[in-house]
Design a protein around this motif. Structure first.
Motif, PDB file in Angstrom:
ATOM      1  N   ASN A   1       0.821  -1.215   0.000  1.00 59.27           N
ATOM      2  CA  ASN A   1       0.000   0.000   0.000  1.00 59.27           C
ATOM      3  C   ASN A   1       0.854   1.263   0.000  1.00 59.27           C
ATOM      4  O   ASN A   1       0.567   2.221  -0.716  1.00 59.27           O
ATOM      5  CB  ASN A   1      -0.932   0.007   1.224  1.00 59.27           C
ATOM      6  CG  ASN A   1      -2.113  -0.936   1.041  1.00 59.27           C
ATOM      7  OD1 ASN A   1      -2.542  -1.192  -0.090  1.00 59.27           O
ATOM      8  ND2 ASN A   1      -2.644  -1.430   2.140  1.00 59.27           N
ATOM      9  N   GLU A   2       1.898   1.258   0.815  1.00 57.25           N
ATOM     10  CA  GLU A   2       2.747   2.445   0.881  1.00 57.25           C
ATOM     11  C   GLU A   2       3.560   2.611  -0.400  1.00 57.25           C
ATOM     12  O   GLU A   2       3.754   3.726  -0.889  1.00 57.25           O
ATOM     13  CB  GLU A   2       3.678   2.352   2.099  1.00 57.25           C
ATOM     14  CG  GLU A   2       2.887   2.323   3.401  1.00 57.25           C
ATOM     15  CD  GLU A   2       3.744   2.263   4.656  1.00 57.25           C
ATOM     16  OE1 GLU A   2       3.198   2.537   5.727  1.00 57.25           O
ATOM     17  OE2 GLU A   2       4.947   1.937   4.555  1.00 57.25           O
ATOM     18  N   ALA A   3       3.990   1.475  -0.949  1.00 58.20           N
ATOM     19  CA  ALA A   3       4.790   1.518  -2.177  1.00 58.20           C
ATOM     20  C   ALA A   3       3.960   2.070  -3.337  1.00 58.20           C
ATOM     21  O   ALA A   3       4.466   2.802  -4.191  1.00 58.20           O
ATOM     22  CB  ALA A   3       5.318   0.123  -2.498  1.00 58.20           C
ATOM     23  N   ILE A   4       2.680   1.746  -3.365  1.00 56.17           N
ATOM     24  CA  ILE A   4       1.795   2.261  -4.414  1.00 56.17           C
ATOM     25  C   ILE A   4       1.677   3.788  -4.279  1.00 56.17           C
ATOM     26  O   ILE A   4       1.721   4.526  -5.265  1.00 56.17           O
ATOM     27  CB  ILE A   4       0.410   1.569  -4.337  1.00 56.17           C
ATOM     28  CG1 ILE A   4       0.519   0.131  -4.864  1.00 56.17           C
ATOM     29  CG2 ILE A   4      -0.647   2.355  -5.118  1.00 56.17           C
ATOM     30  CD1 ILE A   4      -0.683  -0.751  -4.578  1.00 56.17           C
ATOM     31  N   GLY A   5       1.553   4.252  -3.041  1.00 57.14           N
ATOM     32  CA  GLY A   5       1.503   5.697  -2.811  1.00 57.14           C
ATOM     33  C   GLY A   5       2.778   6.380  -3.283  1.00 57.14           C
ATOM     34  O   GLY A   5       2.742   7.404  -3.970  1.00 57.14           O
TER      35      GLY A   5
ATOM     36  N   GLU B   1      -3.715   2.245   4.327  1.00 57.88           N
ATOM     37  CA  GLU B   1      -2.323   2.694   4.490  1.00 57.88           C
ATOM     38  C   GLU B   1      -1.872   3.584   3.334  1.00 57.88           C
ATOM     39  O   GLU B   1      -0.929   4.354   3.498  1.00 57.88           O
ATOM     40  CB  GLU B   1      -1.361   1.509   4.598  1.00 57.88           C
ATOM     41  CG  GLU B   1      -1.524   0.664   5.848  1.00 57.88           C
ATOM     42  CD  GLU B   1      -2.563  -0.432   5.684  1.00 57.88           C
ATOM     43  OE1 GLU B   1      -3.278  -0.447   4.657  1.00 57.88           O
ATOM     44  OE2 GLU B   1      -2.673  -1.274   6.591  1.00 57.88           O
ATOM     45  N   VAL B   2      -2.507   3.458   2.170  1.00 52.72           N
ATOM     46  CA  VAL B   2      -2.111   4.333   1.062  1.00 52.72           C
ATOM     47  C   VAL B   2      -2.382   5.786   1.478  1.00 52.72           C
ATOM     48  O   VAL B   2      -1.519   6.663   1.338  1.00 52.72           O
ATOM     49  CB  VAL B   2      -2.874   4.017  -0.249  1.00 52.72           C
ATOM     50  CG1 VAL B   2      -2.298   4.846  -1.389  1.00 52.72           C
ATOM     51  CG2 VAL B   2      -2.807   2.538  -0.589  1.00 52.72           C
TER      52      VAL B   2
ATOM     53  N   VAL C   1      -6.915   2.346  -8.041  1.00 58.84           N
ATOM     54  CA  VAL C   1      -6.282   1.142  -7.510  1.00 58.84           C
ATOM     55  C   VAL C   1      -7.320   0.397  -6.681  1.00 58.84           C
ATOM     56  O   VAL C   1      -7.928   0.977  -5.774  1.00 58.84           O
ATOM     57  CB  VAL C   1      -5.061   1.499  -6.636  1.00 58.84           C
ATOM     58  CG1 VAL C   1      -4.443   0.234  -6.045  1.00 58.84           C
ATOM     59  CG2 VAL C   1      -4.025   2.271  -7.451  1.00 58.84           C
ATOM     60  N   ASN C   2      -7.544  -0.866  -7.006  1.00 59.28           N
ATOM     61  CA  ASN C   2      -8.467  -1.696  -6.235  1.00 59.28           C
ATOM     62  C   ASN C   2      -7.670  -2.770  -5.508  1.00 59.28           C
ATOM     63  O   ASN C   2      -7.149  -3.695  -6.125  1.00 59.28           O
ATOM     64  CB  ASN C   2      -9.504  -2.342  -7.180  1.00 59.28           C
ATOM     65  CG  ASN C   2     -10.560  -3.143  -6.405  1.00 59.28           C
ATOM     66  OD1 ASN C   2     -10.491  -3.256  -5.184  1.00 59.28           O
ATOM     67  ND2 ASN C   2     -11.516  -3.701  -7.128  1.00 59.28           N
ATOM     68  N   ILE C   3      -7.541  -2.605  -4.183  1.00 64.13           N
ATOM     69  CA  ILE C   3      -6.895  -3.628  -3.358  1.00 64.13           C
ATOM     70  C   ILE C   3      -8.026  -4.568  -2.939  1.00 64.13           C
ATOM     71  O   ILE C   3      -8.679  -4.362  -1.909  1.00 64.13           O
ATOM     72  CB  ILE C   3      -6.175  -2.982  -2.156  1.00 64.13           C
ATOM     73  CG1 ILE C   3      -5.084  -2.006  -2.649  1.00 64.13           C
ATOM     74  CG2 ILE C   3      -5.576  -4.038  -1.238  1.00 64.13           C
ATOM     75  CD1 ILE C   3      -3.960  -2.633  -3.450  1.00 64.13           C
TER      76      ILE C   3
END
Lengths: 245, 355, 179
Positions: free
Chosen positions: B9-13, B34-35, B102-104
């Protein structure tokens, strides 16, 4: 003798689709005059609603986006947040703003988004053909309230300006009408003031405009003005509900 | 650049910021909050815009507004939230604005659960909202790919002027893996003056721009939809990505799988190979456009007797696999969709039963 | 070669952090790693667990049913997971909170009173570092000095607690070496 009257540059040459006697045309013009007078046309983005004003983008020469039903304040938020230098206004009717879009307008107002909303209140759904709106008066007939609005079932009409004025966040919230020339002059002032606050990056600004719908009220244009004066104005009191000062 | 250990999640941000996206609107939902928690700290460092909207419905339109104004913009959500945004996604596709969703994915239907799943394949690849449109859908299999695909997504969204979706899942969002960030993307979308409501004063042409999806004239609307279709056809020619695993072997069984599930299949294939059983995998990295030809060719390799689609769903991508295999080989399916990810051992048992 | 370590305990016992520090050190050592948490309602005070996968090649499935080792910080964790550990693995038992043992003969039990050791080193708040240090000393997964550097880096914003954690680390290693 010089030219004494001309069309605001931001109004297009297109013939509108509005019904005879409809007051949308007046309000369009007042918005256009305000934009012209403030010299902001080349950085203004309008947002058209779903409802009678869905084609409003055809009548203005500035940038425009078209929203889904009720979502104009969220779109305006998106634009204004990423481009605070643009002047953004939404133009919405009562079904759009006070029914399906209630969540979006309340939260945008409460966040103090720096855009302007022009809210046309004619106490009925126009485009879809005269259904009951959240603003329809008690006993007022609509295609989905054939014997008149029953407030036991549907509650009382929502006074949007008062509702938004009740939020703690500073804002300019006013209710005006376009039934008589004096009212039109006051509405013009209010709309210009609303844009002025935006130009100053001061606050959210909201102008509710009491309007008519001769077609769906089943009245002539003249009778509509009279009916609105006698029925809408006693319930929807005119004047500023809140100013940012 | 050195590798860093980051949660998906953080890496995507972070990937969004490195892709030049300075605008993020979102609404909290597990397993991807977390994003937002990452970006609320990170965006101010790049003079970016962070806003927590009042609902996913509103967020969808904040994205629409911002994308329509010509700015790079992203939101992240999880399955129920994406359902609420689907109305806006349809409008954004119709009005041809570039935006990244983004769909987690978590388990459904309804409130379902919060664990990883792949039950949103139909929603992502077949539309999701109303009307004829497609999202370009990228499916990462881990944190590194999530980063690469998030960055690619902005380029693709701008190339096709439309919404692009990253279809991850709860595991990819929550897991930490080492990541290496690719080169930063240039900051400004190139052609926005032609269409965006970025204000007439900021562009050369004094023609006003209109972002809309209403076409009341049937001929005009049909032409508009043909334009959209032409873009989807172009995607099918130019954007298909897939991975073929152990495809050089004389495999008896072809697995089709994507995302997290494909990693489990990869382990199963390695373990089966140790036992002398050859199995290959075709992993679509783009779910739309779907690697139709690659699936057909892999399935119809002479040694291949049958195909099985393995998914964390009740059988969704398998319909595309069947379509592509055109009846040339039997296509089977195995799936679980309660939040438990099938183990390599389970996959091995299933494959052995097929041979 | 792939090693999987399951860390389990109450939320608040530092499970996720210990696992992350190990994964981080392994990454710096050049291994492929994955840190896979359990997430959801159990984060709110229940039993939390987290798996670290360390491998010399690209990690396929990060979902591990039978880990190589277990670090059990509370009794429910030991009871729930001790039978899943692969034969020959280490089962770390936090004896400050767990009065029972695993009842397995095919694993190596490492029984450490982490609270007492941490308290002696300065504060029970460093108990998870004692556990991590002792476990790593026994399992020999990463270079202890590298792991210490990772701990220092993690706490760089709270520099004054670094000496406590370094002391706790050394005591954890000592205990493991002598038991």
């Amino acid at each position: 003798m010089g030219k004494t009257f001309s069309k605001p540059a931001v109004l297009s040459h297109t013939m509108t689709h509005y019904c005879p006697g409809c007051t949308h045309g007046i309000v369009h013009r007042l918005v256009a005059e305000a934009i012209d007078e403030l010299g902001i046309m080349d950085r203004t983005v309008g947002i058209a609603p779903v409802g009678c004003a869905v084609l409003a983008y055809n009548y203005f020469n500035c940038d425009f986006q078209e929203a889904a039903h009720g979502r104009a304040p969220a779109m305006a938020t998106g634009i204004k947040r990423v481009r605070p230098d643009l002047i953004v206004f939404t133009y919405q009717g009562d079904g759009d703003l006070a029914s399906i879009g209630m969540g979006e307008i309340i939260h945008a107002a409460n966040r103090g988004e720096k855009f302007t909303t022009i809210f046309i209140n004619n106490a009925i759904y126009g485009m879809t053909g005269g259904q009951m709106a959240p603003t329809t008066l008690p006993g007022q007939r609509a295609t989905t309230a054939p014997t008149g609005r029953n407030t036991d079932q549907t509650g009382m009409p929502i006074k949007m300006a008062n509702l938004l004025g009740g939020l703690v966040t500073p804002a300019y919230v006013t209710r005006q009408a376009v039934l008589k020339p004096q009212q039109i002059n006051k509405t013009k002032k209010a709309i210009k003031q609303a844009f002025q606050y935006q130009v100053e990056n001061k606050c959210f600004s909201f102008v509710e405009v009491i309007s008519t719908c001769p077609t769906n009220w089943g009245l002539t244009p003249l009778a509509s003005l009279k009916w609105a004066e006698e029925n809408l104005l006693p319930y929807y009191e005119l004047g500023d509900v809140k100013t940012p000062e | 650049m050195a590798k860093v250990l980051m949660k998906g999640n953080e890496a995507i941000g972070e990937a969004a910021i490195r892709a030049g996206c300075k605008n993020y609107f979102a609404y909290p939902i597990t397993p991807q909050s977390e994003v937002a928690e990452y970006l609320v700290k990170r965006l101010p460092e790049v003079d970016g815009v962070f806003l927590q909207g009042e609902s996913e419905v509103a967020v969808g339109y904040m994205i629409f507004g911002a994308a329509g104004a010509g700015e790079r913009v992203m939101t992240t959500s999880s399955s129920p939230g994406i359902s609420l945004m689907s109305e806006a996604i349809s409008y954004i596709a119709a009005a041809q604005c570039p935006a990244v969703f983004v769909n987690i994915v978590r388990c459904g239907p309804g409130l379902g659960g919060i664990l990883p799943a792949q039950g949103d394949y139909f929603q992502a690849t077949k539309g999701g909202g109303h009307g004829d449109y497609h999202l370009l859908v990228l499916a990462p299999d881990g944190v590194q790919e999530a980063v690469e695909m998030t960055m690619q997504a902005f380029t693709l969204a701008e190339k096709y002027r439309g919404p692009v979706m990253i279809l991850g899942d709860g595991l990819i969002g929550q897991m930490m893996e080492p990541v290496e960030f690719p080169e930063d993307l240039a900051t400004a979308p190139s052609n926005k003056d032609d269409w965006a409501t970025n204000g007439m004063s900021t562009r050369k042409s004094k023609k006003r721009n209109l972002v809309k999806s209403l076409y009341l004239d049937p001929t005009e609307l049909n032409a508009h939809n043909l334009n959209l279709k032409a873009k989807y056809d172009q995607m099918k020619r130019e954007e298909i990505q897939f991975e073929a695993y152990n495809a050089d072997a004389d495999y008896k069984v072809l697995i089709t799988s994507y995302g997290t599930m494909s990693r489990v299949c990869r382990t199963a294939i390695d373990l089966l190979k140790e036992e002398g059983i050859e199995v290959a995998m075709l992993r679509p990295k783009t779910l739309f456009p779907f690697p139709e030809k690659a699936v057909f060719e892999a399935a119809t390799k002479k040694s291949c007797k049958s195909v099985i689609s393995i998914e964390m769903s009740m059988g969704q991508m398998v319909e595309d696999v069947e379509r592509c295999v055109k009846g040339q080989r039997p296509v089977e399916f195995y799936g679980e969709c309660g939040g438990d990810i099938p183990s390599p051992e389970k996959i091995i048992d299933i494959i052995k039963a097929m041979i | 070669m792939q090693t999987e370590i399951k860390f389990a305990g109450f939320g608040g016992q530092g499970i996720l952090l210990s696992a992350k520090l190990l994964a981080y050190a392994a990454m710096k050592q050049g291994s492929f790693v994955a840190w896979v948490p359990s997430y959801g309602p159990e984060m709110r005070g229940g039993t939390a667990y987290c798996t670290v996968v360390i491998s010399d090649k690209l990690i396929g499935s990060p979902i591990i049913k039978n880990p190589t080792h277990l670090v059990a910080m509370n009794r429910p964790s030991l009871e729930k997971f001790s039978d899943t550990v692969k034969p020959g693995g280490i089962v770390f038992i936090n004896s400050s909170l767990i009065p029972v043992r695993s009842n397995r003969k095919d694993i190596i039990e490492l029984v450490v009173p982490i609270n007492e050791i941490a308290a002696a080193a300065g504060s029970v708040r460093a108990a998870n570092i004692v556990a991590l240090a002792a476990f790593n000393a026994k399992a020999k997964l990463v270079d202890p000095d590298l792991l210490k550097d990772c701990i220092k880096e993690e706490f760089s914003a709270k520099a004054k607690i670094i000496p406590l954690n370094m002391k706790a680390f050394d005591e954890g290693v000592n205990f493991a070496d002598n038991n």
